[in-house]
Enzyme design. Structure first.
Site, PDB file in Angstrom:
ATOM      1  N   HIS A   1     -90.777 -14.586 -86.919  1.00 29.11           N
ATOM      2  CA  HIS A   1     -89.329 -14.401 -87.282  1.00 29.11           C
ATOM      3  C   HIS A   1     -88.729 -14.384 -86.278  1.00 29.11           C
ATOM      4  CE1 HIS A   1     -90.625 -12.950 -91.705  1.00 29.11           C
ATOM      5  NE2 HIS A   1     -89.994 -14.168 -91.558  1.00 29.11           N
ATOM      6  N   HIS A   2     -89.131 -14.461 -84.828  1.00 24.36           N
ATOM      7  CA  HIS A   2     -88.677 -14.423 -83.688  1.00 24.36           C
ATOM      8  C   HIS A   2     -87.383 -15.273 -83.276  1.00 24.36           C
ATOM      9  CE1 HIS A   2     -90.708 -18.033 -82.333  1.00 24.36           C
ATOM     10  NE2 HIS A   2     -89.990 -18.242 -81.405  1.00 24.36           N
TER      11      HIS A   2
ATOM     12  N   LYS B   1     -89.045 -22.480 -90.126  1.00 26.11           N
ATOM     13  CA  LYS B   1     -88.957 -23.954 -90.636  1.00 26.11           C
ATOM     14  C   LYS B   1     -90.454 -24.400 -90.727  1.00 26.11           C
ATOM     15  CE  LYS B   1     -86.331 -27.718 -90.634  1.00 26.11           C
ATOM     16  NZ  LYS B   1     -87.156 -27.993 -91.537  1.00 26.11           N
TER      17      LYS B   1
ATOM     18  N   LYS C   1     -95.334 -25.354 -82.345  1.00 25.46           N
ATOM     19  CA  LYS C   1     -94.490 -26.643 -82.326  1.00 25.46           C
ATOM     20  C   LYS C   1     -92.984 -26.487 -81.706  1.00 25.46           C
ATOM     21  CE  LYS C   1     -96.338 -29.016 -85.265  1.00 25.46           C
ATOM     22  NZ  LYS C   1     -96.741 -30.007 -86.348  1.00 25.46           N
TER      23      LYS C   1
ATOM     24  N   ASP D   1     -88.756 -26.798 -77.748  1.00 27.03           N
ATOM     25  CA  ASP D   1     -87.507 -26.043 -77.611  1.00 27.03           C
ATOM     26  C   ASP D   1     -86.537 -26.502 -78.946  1.00 27.03           C
ATOM     27  OD1 ASP D   1     -87.839 -24.831 -75.191  1.00 27.03           O
ATOM     28  OD2 ASP D   1     -87.261 -26.591 -74.266  1.00 27.03           O
TER      29      ASP D   1
ATOM     30  N   LYS E   1     -94.439 -22.712 -93.573  1.00 31.04           N
ATOM     31  CA  LYS E   1     -95.137 -23.840 -94.107  1.00 31.04           C
ATOM     32  C   LYS E   1     -95.309 -23.165 -95.764  1.00 31.04           C
ATOM     33  CE  LYS E   1     -96.542 -27.646 -93.025  1.00 31.04           C
ATOM     34  NZ  LYS E   1     -96.199 -28.558 -91.878  1.00 31.04           N
TER      35      LYS E   1
ATOM     36  N   SER F   1     -85.575 -33.173 -87.853  1.00 28.03           N
ATOM     37  CA  SER F   1     -85.085 -31.925 -88.905  1.00 28.03           C
ATOM     38  C   SER F   1     -84.125 -30.922 -88.267  1.00 28.03           C
ATOM     39  CB  SER F   1     -86.447 -31.372 -89.443  1.00 28.03           C
ATOM     40  OG  SER F   1     -86.938 -31.766 -90.327  1.00 28.03           O
TER      41      SER F   1
HETATM   42  P1  NAD Z   1     -98.675 -38.613 -96.621  1.00 26.70           P
HETATM   43  O1  NAD Z   1     -98.951 -37.821 -97.863  1.00 26.70           O
HETATM   44  O2  NAD Z   1     -97.423 -39.263 -96.476  1.00 26.70           O
HETATM   45  O3  NAD Z   1     -99.913 -39.147 -96.034  1.00 26.70           O
HETATM   46  C1  NAD Z   1    -101.256 -38.864 -96.002  1.00 26.70           C
HETATM   47  C2  NAD Z   1    -101.997 -39.989 -96.067  1.00 26.70           C
HETATM   48  O4  NAD Z   1    -103.420 -39.438 -95.843  1.00 26.70           O
HETATM   49  C3  NAD Z   1    -102.132 -40.567 -97.770  1.00 26.70           C
HETATM   50  O5  NAD Z   1    -101.851 -42.023 -97.592  1.00 26.70           O
HETATM   51  C4  NAD Z   1    -103.529 -40.212 -98.104  1.00 26.70           C
HETATM   52  O6  NAD Z   1    -103.904 -41.320 -99.089  1.00 26.70           O
HETATM   53  C5  NAD Z   1    -104.388 -40.262 -96.772  1.00 26.70           C
HETATM   54  N1  NAD Z   1    -105.552 -39.627 -96.954  1.00 26.70           N
HETATM   55  C6  NAD Z   1    -106.006 -38.593 -97.625  1.00 26.70           C
HETATM   56  N2  NAD Z   1    -107.272 -38.327 -97.216  1.00 26.70           N
HETATM   57  C7  NAD Z   1    -107.807 -39.408 -96.496  1.00 26.70           C
HETATM   58  C8  NAD Z   1    -109.017 -39.668 -95.888  1.00 26.70           C
HETATM   59  N3  NAD Z   1    -110.074 -38.656 -96.205  1.00 26.70           N
HETATM   60  N4  NAD Z   1    -109.334 -40.719 -95.049  1.00 26.70           N
HETATM   61  C9  NAD Z   1    -108.024 -41.359 -94.983  1.00 26.70           C
HETATM   62  N5  NAD Z   1    -106.798 -41.429 -95.375  1.00 26.70           N
HETATM   63  C10 NAD Z   1    -106.709 -40.043 -95.953  1.00 26.70           C
HETATM   64  O7  NAD Z   1     -98.687 -37.044 -95.504  1.00 26.70           O
HETATM   65  P2  NAD Z   1     -98.021 -37.170 -94.180  1.00 26.70           P
HETATM   66  O8  NAD Z   1     -96.518 -36.687 -94.164  1.00 26.70           O
HETATM   67  O9  NAD Z   1     -98.104 -38.559 -93.636  1.00 26.70           O
HETATM   68  O10 NAD Z   1     -98.927 -36.049 -93.396  1.00 26.70           O
HETATM   69  C11 NAD Z   1    -100.030 -36.430 -92.720  1.00 26.70           C
HETATM   70  C12 NAD Z   1    -100.538 -35.404 -91.849  1.00 26.70           C
HETATM   71  O11 NAD Z   1     -99.337 -35.359 -90.687  1.00 26.70           O
HETATM   72  C13 NAD Z   1    -100.668 -34.126 -92.365  1.00 26.70           C
HETATM   73  O12 NAD Z   1    -101.484 -33.127 -91.599  1.00 26.70           O
HETATM   74  C14 NAD Z   1     -99.297 -33.305 -91.941  1.00 26.70           C
HETATM   75  O13 NAD Z   1     -99.372 -31.805 -91.887  1.00 26.70           O
HETATM   76  C15 NAD Z   1     -98.981 -33.870 -90.627  1.00 26.70           C
HETATM   77  N6  NAD Z   1     -97.637 -33.932 -90.129  1.00 26.70           N
HETATM   78  C16 NAD Z   1     -96.503 -34.504 -90.988  1.00 26.70           C
HETATM   79  C17 NAD Z   1     -95.302 -34.386 -90.730  1.00 26.70           C
HETATM   80  C18 NAD Z   1     -94.244 -35.109 -91.523  1.00 26.70           C
HETATM   81  O14 NAD Z   1     -92.989 -35.312 -91.022  1.00 26.70           O
HETATM   82  N7  NAD Z   1     -94.424 -35.639 -92.805  1.00 26.70           N
HETATM   83  C19 NAD Z   1     -94.899 -33.914 -89.496  1.00 26.70           C
HETATM   84  C20 NAD Z   1     -96.034 -33.393 -88.774  1.00 26.70           C
HETATM   85  C21 NAD Z   1     -97.290 -33.228 -89.126  1.00 26.70           C
END
Ligand code: NAD
Length: 492
Positions: A85-86, A91, A115, A120, A127, A383
């Site tokens: 909460h700093h 988010k 992150k 910044d 989460k 965002s």
């Molecule tokens: P998503 O649900 O849109 O896509 C994830 C994809 O990974 C799916 O198509 C799923 O079928 C596939 N998948 C699952 N297990 C798998 C495996 N063993 N091998 C290959 N593919 C597999 O999710 P996303 O939003 O793209 O998020 C993916 C990663 O990115 C997560 O770790 C998330 O925390 C990170 N992330 C997402 C965002 C965002 O803006 N959505 C931002 C930063 C980080």
């Protein structure tokens, strides 16, 4: 219904974590803290301040019933963790996955704190998670789960434009964010800034142009910047530039799809894609959109025309390639498979794909890991822009677009008068267009990713003992969060 709100500060937060870990369960939160502790050695903050930064301030764990369409009742397990909460609001995304567990949500919240500091963005980290496999529920059931989850967050003060602002993550997207915004607004009638309670919304529901593809676009900017650095590329035996680099992507969801698209459009060749059901390979290159459409029609990426099916998803990770882009879930690279990874660069689209045991193996092998807490920060950066748009109640560019266009036209006319050259209509249209919302968002994202990358390199230059970019990123984050606490006067 079971509800529990845990609030841990200073040492309490850390001891709380140990008390809830079940034996044999992976503890992603502890893994994040290992990197934190390694980085903390390069700082001189008091142990108490480091403890405060490291611990997870609050965890709200709750269960609620869902009446399924077949008439049965199912208990849904859910969490929201607020790591720091700093800065307020906090988010972070909301994940829908059958694998969600408490320490995972806490770890992801911690990564959000670091992150946001690195790029910044003035938020603390948070989460959320719901332990469901979205494919097993109808749209109507998913809507009820999402609205009930939001209701619970409202009741306990875990959501609000100045409190805690969720976003999409694994298994969620614009649709879920629209349900959350609608539920929050209905429970807070007349609240002027209600739309700022969540980001990643559809543009028609208060979203911002460019958010959908922001994480992937940010990954592309990070990779392009790293590849443009001659010395860095020389160190790993690659030529400078993205052109012709061979990329393997794991996960063709939001992050993987867009990162693959921008990298391919930027000159890279997408040689393999891995999904849950298997992996495909093509030396001449794949088009992510064609593969996506094929999967939509057939239910699988396998048997894509012109590509070869690989033995397994795991086999794709071990291909000879320049760039390996994990974009699915955490814990992909372990001590077991890290020695077999042949990529020269790992671009961490997913959060936490590299375990602390794999990191030293990658260092030893001379693989450049571009860490998640920097390179996938494009999503939270945009965002932040969406949140600013919601609070200001005006789209970016609305006040300035025509004004800037008029200035640009005046400049073109002056150049024509001075040089005698006449610009074509096409040149005129492309130069004097005035930026619209997407232009401004994308340029703000580009600036953020480039400057944060150079901050990492500068940190490594200042601390020659820092072993890799992940630890450099953590050092930067610790400095920024520590400074924030010290400015509050909490620590001397
Ligand atoms: P998503 O649900 O849109 O896509 C994830 C994809 O990974 C799916 O198509 C799923 O079928 C596939 N998948 C699952 N297990 C798998 C495996 N063993 N091998 C290959 N593919 C597999 O999710 P996303 O939003 O793209 O998020 C993916 C990663 O990115 C997560 O770790 C998330 O925390 C990170 N992330 C997402 C965002 C965002 O803006 N959505 C931002 C930063 C980080």
């Amino acid at each position: 219904m079971l509800t529990e709100v845990r609030t841990g500060v200073r040492h309490e937060g850390a001891s709380l974590v140990h008390s809830v870990v079940m034996s044999g369960q992976p503890n992603f939160f502890e893994e994040v803290n290992k990197s934190f502790d390694e980085a903390a050695k390069f700082t001189e903050y008091p142990a108490g301040l480091l403890d405060q930064i490291r611990c997870c301030n609050s965890v709200y764990r709750f269960d609620f019933p869902l009446r399924r369409q077949n008439g049965t009742i199912e208990v849904i397990h859910a969490w929201r963790a607020e790591h720091s909460h700093h800065k307020m609001p906090v988010k972070g995304g909301i994940r829908y996955s059958s694998g969600v567990y408490e320490e995972e949500v806490m770890a992801l919240a911690a990564l959000m704190t670091y992150k946001c500091a690195i790029v910044d963005v003035p938020f603390g980290g948070a989460k959320g998670g719901i332990k469901i496999e979205p494919r097993d529920y109808s749209v109507e059931e998913l809507e009820r789960i999402t609205r009930r989850y939001t209701h619970e967050l409202v009741k306990k003060g875990f959501i609000g434009p100045g409190i805690d602002v969720p976003a999409p993550d694994y298994g969620t997207g614009e649709r879920e964010m629209a349900w959350i915004a609608d539920t929050y607004a209905a429970l807070n009638p007349g609240q002027l800034d209600a739309m700022g309670c969540v980001t990643g919304k559809p543009v028609t529901q208060g979203g911002v142009n460019g958010r959908r593809e922001a994480t992937g676009r940010g990954l592309y900017f990070a990779l392009r910047e790293a590849c443009a650095h001659g010395e860095l590329m020389k160190g790993i035996g690659l030529s400078p530039g993205l052109e012709g680099k061979r990329v393997v992507v794991q996960g063709l969801g939001n992050v993987g799809f867009h990162a693959a698209k921008f990298c391919r459009e930027g000159g890279a060749t997408l040689i393999a894609i891995a999904e849950r059901e298997g992996a495909i390979f093509s030396e001449s290159g794949l088009d992510e959109n064609a593969v996506f459409q094929h999967r939509k029609q057939t239910g699988s990426i396998l048997d894509f025309p012109g590509a070869k099916n690989l033995a397994s998803t795991a086999a794709a990770l071990e291909l000879e390639c320049d760039v390996l882009l994990p974009a699915a879930l955490e814990g992909v690279f372990t001590a077991e498979n890290a020695p077999r990874i042949k990529a020269r660069i790992i671009l961490e689209g997913a959060n936490g794909p590299t375990t602390p045991e794999a990191d030293p193996i990658f260092r030893e092998k001379g693989i450049l890991v571009i860490p998640d807490i920097y390179c996938n920060a494009g999503g939270v950066t945009v965002s932040y822009f969406e949140w600013l748009k919601n609070l200001s109640h005006v789209r970016f560019g609305r006040m300035s677009k025509r004004h800037e266009q008029a200035n640009e036209l005046t400049m073109l006319k002056a150049i024509e008068a001075a040089t005698g050259k006449r610009f074509s209509d096409a040149e005129r249209a492309s130069i004097a267009k005035g930026p619209d919302e997407a232009d401004l968002v994308n340029s703000g994202l580009e600036e953020t990713m480039i400057s944060a990358f150079h901050d990492l390199l500068e940190t490594r230059r200042r601390h020659p003992g820092v072993p890799d970019l992940r630890i450099a990123a953590f050092v930067n984050a610790i400095h920024k969060v520590a400074r924030s606490y010290m400015e509050l006067g909490i620590f001397p």
